[in-house]
Design an enzyme around this catalytic site. Structure first.
Site, PDB file in Angstrom:
ATOM      1  N   ASN A 105      -6.114  -2.842   2.051  1.00 36.99           N
ATOM      2  CA  ASN A 105      -6.094  -4.290   2.235  1.00 36.99           C
ATOM      3  C   ASN A 105      -7.534  -4.780   2.303  1.00 36.99           C
ATOM      4  OD1 ASN A 105      -3.315  -4.497   2.377  1.00 36.99           O
ATOM      5  ND2 ASN A 105      -3.229  -4.453   4.598  1.00 36.99           N
TER       6      ASN A 105
ATOM      7  N   ARG B 231       0.821  -1.220   0.000  1.00 36.47           N
ATOM      8  CA  ARG B 231       0.000   0.000   0.000  1.00 36.47           C
ATOM      9  C   ARG B 231       0.849   1.261   0.000  1.00 36.47           C
ATOM     10  NH1 ARG B 231      -3.453  -0.681   5.052  1.00 36.47           N
ATOM     11  NH2 ARG B 231      -1.476  -1.574   5.692  1.00 36.47           N
TER      12      ARG B 231
END
Length: 94
Positions: free
Chosen positions: A36, A18
């Site tokens: 996520n 990320r």
């Protein structure tokens, strides 16, 4: 302006996916978000100039150095005029 939603599976959580994605999107001036998913995948939306979005979609097939990407699904969507790029929380509060 185009928009792509990608869902990446494999060993993609806990490997800076990320954060790396956010940094790369910022460098390319691509808007959207990344998060996520509870099942272990990473989901991202990229919105911007076609070539810049393509660069991020291509990168998602590899991910950061510690990631192991098994599959990537890519979905074309209508642009929504997003600005900026953010890391969003996992749905369901995980």
């Amino acid at each position: 302006m185009i928009r792509r939603r990608v869902v990446v599976s494999g060993d993609v959580q806990g490997v800076f996916f990320r954060d790396t994605c956010r940094r790369m999107a910022d460098e390319r001036k691509v808007a959207g978000w990344v998060r996520n998913l509870p099942g272990g995948e990473v989901e991202a939306v990229f919105e911007g100039e076609p070539e810049r979005v393509k660069e991020l979609v291509d990168w998602a097939h590899e991910g950061p150095p510690m990631a192991t990407v098994n599959t990537v699904s890519v979905h074309e969507e209508e642009p929504q005029g997003l600005t900026g790029f953010e890391v969003r929380p996992t749905p369901g509060g995980f």
